[in-house]
Design a protein around this motif. Structure first.
Motif, mmCIF file in Angstrom:
data_model
loop_
_atom_site.group_PDB
_atom_site.id
_atom_site.type_symbol
_atom_site.label_atom_id
_atom_site.label_comp_id
_atom_site.label_asym_id
_atom_site.label_seq_id
_atom_site.Cartn_x
_atom_site.Cartn_y
_atom_site.Cartn_z
ATOM 1 N N CYS A 44 0.839 -1.192 0.000
ATOM 2 C CA CYS A 44 0.000 0.000 0.000
ATOM 3 C C CYS A 44 0.882 1.254 0.000
ATOM 4 O O CYS A 44 1.845 1.330 0.774
ATOM 5 C CB CYS A 44 -0.894 -0.005 1.240
ATOM 6 S SG CYS A 44 -1.950 1.457 1.360
ATOM 7 N N HIS A 46 0.387 3.940 1.351
ATOM 8 C CA HIS A 46 0.310 4.645 2.627
ATOM 9 C C HIS A 46 1.373 4.141 3.596
ATOM 10 O O HIS A 46 2.391 4.776 3.791
ATOM 11 C CB HIS A 46 -1.105 4.515 3.214
ATOM 12 C CG HIS A 46 -1.275 5.260 4.500
ATOM 13 N ND1 HIS A 46 -2.050 4.780 5.523
ATOM 14 C CD2 HIS A 46 -0.756 6.446 4.935
ATOM 15 C CE1 HIS A 46 -2.017 5.649 6.534
ATOM 16 N NE2 HIS A 46 -1.247 6.668 6.187
ATOM 17 N N ARG A 47 1.181 2.977 4.172
ATOM 18 C CA ARG A 47 2.135 2.462 5.162
ATOM 19 C C ARG A 47 2.658 1.080 4.811
ATOM 20 O O ARG A 47 3.218 0.401 5.661
ATOM 21 C CB ARG A 47 1.475 2.412 6.540
ATOM 22 C CG ARG A 47 1.085 3.763 7.102
ATOM 23 C CD ARG A 47 2.229 4.413 7.857
ATOM 24 N NE ARG A 47 1.874 5.726 8.362
ATOM 25 C CZ ARG A 47 1.247 5.953 9.512
ATOM 26 N NH1 ARG A 47 0.917 4.937 10.274
ATOM 27 N NH2 ARG A 47 0.959 7.179 9.897
ATOM 28 N N GLY A 48 2.445 0.661 3.610
ATOM 29 C CA GLY A 48 3.106 -0.554 3.163
ATOM 30 C C GLY A 48 2.391 -1.867 3.442
ATOM 31 O O GLY A 48 2.945 -2.936 3.181
ATOM 32 N N MET A 49 1.172 -1.825 3.957
ATOM 33 C CA MET A 49 0.419 -3.070 4.160
ATOM 34 C C MET A 49 0.269 -3.812 2.826
ATOM 35 O O MET A 49 0.121 -3.194 1.771
ATOM 36 C CB MET A 49 -0.961 -2.750 4.739
ATOM 37 C CG MET A 49 -1.948 -3.896 4.744
ATOM 38 S SD MET A 49 -1.444 -5.258 5.790
ATOM 39 C CE MET A 49 -2.206 -4.804 7.351
ATOM 40 N N CYS A 63 -7.440 -1.000 1.155
ATOM 41 C CA CYS A 63 -6.393 -1.560 2.006
ATOM 42 C C CYS A 63 -6.998 -1.974 3.343
ATOM 43 O O CYS A 63 -7.850 -1.283 3.912
ATOM 44 C CB CYS A 63 -5.300 -0.516 2.198
ATOM 45 S SG CYS A 63 -3.982 -1.056 3.301
ATOM 46 N N TYR A 65 -5.593 -1.993 6.228
ATOM 47 C CA TYR A 65 -5.080 -1.308 7.419
ATOM 48 C C TYR A 65 -5.894 -0.048 7.750
ATOM 49 O O TYR A 65 -6.597 0.003 8.755
ATOM 50 C CB TYR A 65 -3.600 -0.993 7.189
ATOM 51 C CG TYR A 65 -2.803 -0.710 8.443
ATOM 52 C CD1 TYR A 65 -3.396 -0.668 9.704
ATOM 53 C CD2 TYR A 65 -1.423 -0.504 8.361
ATOM 54 C CE1 TYR A 65 -2.646 -0.421 10.835
ATOM 55 C CE2 TYR A 65 -0.666 -0.259 9.490
ATOM 56 C CZ TYR A 65 -1.289 -0.212 10.729
ATOM 57 O OH TYR A 65 -0.540 0.040 11.843
ATOM 58 N N HIS A 66 -5.825 0.959 6.889
ATOM 59 C CA HIS A 66 -6.553 2.207 7.170
ATOM 60 C C HIS A 66 -7.671 2.460 6.171
ATOM 61 O O HIS A 66 -8.294 3.520 6.210
ATOM 62 C CB HIS A 66 -5.594 3.396 7.156
ATOM 63 C CG HIS A 66 -4.417 3.233 8.076
ATOM 64 N ND1 HIS A 66 -3.182 2.805 7.613
ATOM 65 C CD2 HIS A 66 -4.295 3.381 9.419
ATOM 66 C CE1 HIS A 66 -2.329 2.724 8.628
ATOM 67 N NE2 HIS A 66 -2.980 3.052 9.742
ATOM 68 N N GLY A 67 -7.890 1.505 5.279
ATOM 69 C CA GLY A 67 -9.046 1.585 4.398
ATOM 70 C C GLY A 67 -8.918 2.491 3.198
ATOM 71 O O GLY A 67 -9.920 2.761 2.528
ATOM 72 N N TRP A 68 -7.696 2.944 2.903
ATOM 73 C CA TRP A 68 -7.563 3.769 1.696
ATOM 74 C C TRP A 68 -8.014 2.952 0.494
ATOM 75 O O TRP A 68 -7.703 1.748 0.385
ATOM 76 C CB TRP A 68 -6.115 4.210 1.501
ATOM 77 C CG TRP A 68 -5.643 5.235 2.506
ATOM 78 C CD1 TRP A 68 -6.134 5.446 3.760
ATOM 79 C CD2 TRP A 68 -4.567 6.159 2.333
ATOM 80 N NE1 TRP A 68 -5.433 6.446 4.384
ATOM 81 C CE2 TRP A 68 -4.461 6.913 3.532
ATOM 82 C CE3 TRP A 68 -3.671 6.432 1.303
ATOM 83 C CZ2 TRP A 68 -3.511 7.908 3.709
ATOM 84 C CZ3 TRP A 68 -2.713 7.422 1.478
ATOM 85 C CH2 TRP A 68 -2.645 8.156 2.664
HETATM 86 S S1 FES Z 1 -1.324 1.042 5.066
HETATM 87 FE FE1 FES Z 1 -2.833 0.939 3.544
HETATM 88 S S2 FES Z 1 -4.283 2.419 4.120
HETATM 89 FE FE2 FES Z 1 -2.717 2.619 5.580
#
Ligand code: FES
Length: 203
Positions: A44, A46-49, A63, A65-68
């Motif tokens: 991702c 954002h933070r790599g999930m 995603c 993790y935070h739903g982006w």
């Molecule tokens: S790591 Fe994917 S939305 Fe935050």
């Protein structure tokens, strides 16, 4: 280069997402509700999930993790923590060209390349993983390593090998339309090939 056969089309229905590999590159392969397939780096922005842990909503991949949410063109379309924000176009998932042909999903890590021509009318039989490399798989089939393996003793079967990390190879098997009993026999044949390849590996 020949694109990589990463999955049988039937194994990725609308709303599906899975992790695949194309020449060692880890990807999230997903299909939106409209049927379009995308293959993105499995990370991702954002933070790599891992995006392959995410879920499909319509024609977006969200995603875990935070739903982006990302649209099929890779751009971020929605950030749940900032629902009023129009995400900048620079936030985007990157990926590879993906195409479907012959009931197979092909991914081209080096840029667009046409899938190989296959005999018309083939249907999906199964996918299976061999704990050996692509060269050994080909040898067990009595062939040299190639993007498409036409089994000399079983002309109704075609194997599409896709090397995986760790010295394994995934094999997507297509067949001419067969009666049910012959399909079962073909499945057993693929199991026999796997046993032979893996027995040689451990010998
Ligand atoms: S790591 Fe994917 S939305 Fe935050």
């Amino acid at each position: 280069m020949t694109p990589c056969p990463v999955a049988l089309s039937r194994d990725l229905p609308p709303g599906g997402v899975k992790r695949v590999f194309a020449r060692g590159r880890e990807l999230a392969l997903w299909r939106g509700a409209s049927g379009q397939v995308a293959a993105w780096d499995n990370r991702c922005p954002h933070r790599g999930m891992r995006l392959s842990h995410g879920f499909v909503r319509g024609d977006r991949l969200a995603c875990l993790y935070h739903g982006w949410q990302y649209g099929t063109d890779g751009t971020c379309a929605h950030i749940p923590a900032h629902p009023e924000l129009c995400p900048p176009a620079t936030i985007r998932a990157t990926g590879c060209d993906a195409a479907e042909a012959g009931g197979v999903i092909w991914v081209a890590p080096e840029g667009y390349a046409a899938p190989p021509e296959l005999p018309r009318g083939l249907v999906a039989l199964r996918s299976l993983t061999f704990r050996c490399d692509a060269a050994r798989l080909a040898r067990i089939c009595g062939l040299e390593a190639a993007p498409v393996l036409y089994l000399p003793d079983h002309p109704s079967l075609v194997i599409l090998p896709n090397p995986l990390p760790g010295g394994q190879v995934e094999a997507h098997v297509l067949t001419a339309p067969l009666p049910a009993a012959d399909r079962v026999a073909a499945v057993h044949l693929t199991e026999a090939l796997r046993r032979a390849a893996e027995a040689e590996e451990t010998a």
